[in-house]
Design a protein around this motif. Structure first.
Motif, mmCIF file in Angstrom:
data_model
loop_
_atom_site.group_PDB
_atom_site.id
_atom_site.type_symbol
_atom_site.label_atom_id
_atom_site.label_comp_id
_atom_site.label_asym_id
_atom_site.label_seq_id
_atom_site.Cartn_x
_atom_site.Cartn_y
_atom_site.Cartn_z
ATOM 1 N N THR A 50 -9.618 -20.769 -30.081
ATOM 2 C CA THR A 50 -8.865 -20.709 -28.827
ATOM 3 C C THR A 50 -9.758 -20.212 -27.693
ATOM 4 O O THR A 50 -9.609 -20.663 -26.555
ATOM 5 C CB THR A 50 -7.618 -19.817 -28.939
ATOM 6 O OG1 THR A 50 -7.991 -18.541 -29.429
ATOM 7 C CG2 THR A 50 -6.582 -20.435 -29.840
ATOM 8 N N GLU A 59 -6.205 -16.129 -26.582
ATOM 9 C CA GLU A 59 -4.982 -16.602 -27.234
ATOM 10 C C GLU A 59 -3.780 -16.471 -26.304
ATOM 11 O O GLU A 59 -2.923 -17.349 -26.272
ATOM 12 C CB GLU A 59 -4.740 -15.838 -28.532
ATOM 13 C CG GLU A 59 -5.720 -16.209 -29.618
ATOM 14 C CD GLU A 59 -5.475 -15.490 -30.920
ATOM 15 O OE1 GLU A 59 -4.423 -14.825 -31.068
ATOM 16 O OE2 GLU A 59 -6.335 -15.584 -31.805
ATOM 17 N N TYR A 116 -4.030 -19.319 -23.877
ATOM 18 C CA TYR A 116 -3.778 -20.599 -24.544
ATOM 19 C C TYR A 116 -2.288 -20.812 -24.780
ATOM 20 O O TYR A 116 -1.734 -21.851 -24.427
ATOM 21 C CB TYR A 116 -4.533 -20.659 -25.875
ATOM 22 C CG TYR A 116 -4.250 -21.920 -26.642
ATOM 23 C CD1 TYR A 116 -4.847 -23.125 -26.285
ATOM 24 C CD2 TYR A 116 -3.364 -21.923 -27.709
ATOM 25 C CE1 TYR A 116 -4.572 -24.292 -26.968
ATOM 26 C CE2 TYR A 116 -3.083 -23.083 -28.404
ATOM 27 C CZ TYR A 116 -3.697 -24.262 -28.035
ATOM 28 O OH TYR A 116 -3.406 -25.416 -28.716
ATOM 29 N N TYR A 117 -1.632 -19.815 -25.370
ATOM 30 C CA TYR A 117 -0.219 -19.982 -25.710
ATOM 31 C C TYR A 117 0.713 -19.902 -24.508
ATOM 32 O O TYR A 117 1.805 -20.476 -24.530
ATOM 33 C CB TYR A 117 0.200 -18.973 -26.780
ATOM 34 C CG TYR A 117 -0.380 -19.316 -28.124
ATOM 35 C CD1 TYR A 117 0.020 -20.463 -28.793
ATOM 36 C CD2 TYR A 117 -1.347 -18.511 -28.709
ATOM 37 C CE1 TYR A 117 -0.530 -20.800 -30.019
ATOM 38 C CE2 TYR A 117 -1.902 -18.838 -29.934
ATOM 39 C CZ TYR A 117 -1.488 -19.989 -30.592
ATOM 40 O OH TYR A 117 -2.032 -20.323 -31.795
ATOM 41 N N ILE A 127 -2.132 -23.069 -21.424
ATOM 42 C CA ILE A 127 -2.774 -24.341 -21.772
ATOM 43 C C ILE A 127 -1.907 -25.167 -22.721
ATOM 44 O O ILE A 127 -1.701 -26.358 -22.500
ATOM 45 C CB ILE A 127 -4.172 -24.091 -22.360
ATOM 46 C CG1 ILE A 127 -5.079 -23.493 -21.293
ATOM 47 C CG2 ILE A 127 -4.774 -25.374 -22.906
ATOM 48 C CD1 ILE A 127 -6.425 -23.049 -21.777
ATOM 49 N N LYS A 128 -1.393 -24.548 -23.770
ATOM 50 C CA LYS A 128 -0.584 -25.296 -24.736
ATOM 51 C C LYS A 128 0.667 -25.899 -24.096
ATOM 52 O O LYS A 128 0.938 -27.091 -24.289
ATOM 53 C CB LYS A 128 -0.212 -24.406 -25.921
ATOM 54 C CG LYS A 128 0.518 -25.151 -27.010
ATOM 55 C CD LYS A 128 0.816 -24.260 -28.195
ATOM 56 C CE LYS A 128 1.578 -25.027 -29.256
ATOM 57 N NZ LYS A 128 1.882 -24.183 -30.416
ATOM 58 N N PRO A 129 1.449 -25.133 -23.309
ATOM 59 C CA PRO A 129 2.609 -25.766 -22.653
ATOM 60 C C PRO A 129 2.207 -26.904 -21.713
ATOM 61 O O PRO A 129 2.904 -27.915 -21.639
ATOM 62 C CB PRO A 129 3.255 -24.627 -21.874
ATOM 63 C CG PRO A 129 2.810 -23.384 -22.563
ATOM 64 C CD PRO A 129 1.449 -23.687 -23.094
ATOM 65 N N VAL A 172 -0.457 -28.908 -22.013
ATOM 66 C CA VAL A 172 -0.845 -30.057 -22.836
ATOM 67 C C VAL A 172 0.397 -30.727 -23.433
ATOM 68 O O VAL A 172 0.498 -31.958 -23.450
ATOM 69 C CB VAL A 172 -1.833 -29.627 -23.939
ATOM 70 C CG1 VAL A 172 -2.045 -30.729 -24.960
ATOM 71 C CG2 VAL A 172 -3.165 -29.224 -23.325
ATOM 72 N N LEU A 173 1.350 -29.938 -23.904
ATOM 73 C CA LEU A 173 2.575 -30.510 -24.459
ATOM 74 C C LEU A 173 3.376 -31.263 -23.392
ATOM 75 O O LEU A 173 3.932 -32.327 -23.659
ATOM 76 C CB LEU A 173 3.435 -29.418 -25.093
ATOM 77 C CG LEU A 173 2.871 -28.789 -26.362
ATOM 78 C CD1 LEU A 173 3.768 -27.645 -26.826
ATOM 79 C CD2 LEU A 173 2.696 -29.818 -27.463
ATOM 80 N N ARG A 209 1.518 -34.496 -22.685
ATOM 81 C CA ARG A 209 1.688 -35.395 -23.827
ATOM 82 C C ARG A 209 3.083 -36.016 -23.830
ATOM 83 O O ARG A 209 3.222 -37.213 -24.052
ATOM 84 C CB ARG A 209 1.449 -34.639 -25.127
ATOM 85 C CG ARG A 209 1.439 -35.557 -26.339
ATOM 86 C CD ARG A 209 1.272 -34.800 -27.627
ATOM 87 N NE ARG A 209 0.001 -34.105 -27.647
ATOM 88 C CZ ARG A 209 -0.278 -33.147 -28.510
ATOM 89 N NH1 ARG A 209 0.617 -32.756 -29.401
ATOM 90 N NH2 ARG A 209 -1.457 -32.562 -28.499
#
Length: 187
Positions: A77, A122, A125-126, A129-131, A133-134, A137
């Protein structure tokens, strides 16, 4: 505690043996000199990027050698966030010029991301970045599904279905309007 970590580094051991200065003082001196150079903006970009890349690469190699997966996840991460940050920094380079003590702030940010106690990479990221990217997508999937939908929408089940096939288009290139294509012309 710091002495135990420095005991694993051969260069720190050699420094202590040759100078008879405790390796903790040597590490503090190197860190202080580096911090002063970053503060004065003398080679700051190089020093900060070496810190962000060098230590993280060393810690990542150590994490690969351990059996646990928690430290692997931390460093994976970190690399994702570090990469995203460097891409953003590249495109916003003109802002860096106007921000005083940018490299000092970046150094603090990178250290915060690396530290196992804060696990800043982390968190970023959580929470960010992760939201993102989701979301991208899911938006992309919706767009792809909409683009691949058939051009003609089938009629609802309540509507009558027509059993007739449309007549083929007539050939308008024929000289005689009533001439059939299959029959030979009679002279």
């Amino acid at each position: 505690m710091a002495d135990a970590h420095l005991a694993k580094i051969p260069l720190a051991q050699a420094f202590q043996e040759k100078t008879r200065v405790p390796k903790v003082y040597g590490a503090a001196g190197v860190a202080g000199a580096g911090l002063l150079l970053v503060f004065l903006n003398i080679g700051a970009a190089l020093l900060v990027n070496l810190t962000g890349f060098g230590y993280a690469a060393f810690a990542s190699m150590q994490a690969i050698e351990t059996r646990g997966q928690q430290d692997d996840a931390q460093w994976l991460t970190y690399w994702v966030v570090f990469g995203m940050f460097n891409v953003l920094e590249y495109f916003a380079g003109f802002v860096v010029y106007w921000f005083p003590f940018y490299y000092l702030a970046k150094l603090g940010f990178l250290v915060w991301m690396m530290m196992p106690g804060t696990r800043g990479a982390e968190r970023l990221y959580y929470s960010g970045i992760k939201p993102l990217v989701l979301h991208v997508r899911s938006t992309r999937r919706k767009t792809t599904v909409a683009e691949s939908a058939p051009e003609s929408v089938p009629a609802p089940e309540s509507a009558p279905v027509m059993d007739t096939v449309p007549a083929p288009a007539q050939d308008t290139t024929s000289a005689e309007p009533n001439a059939k294509k299959d029959e030979p012309k009679s002279e």
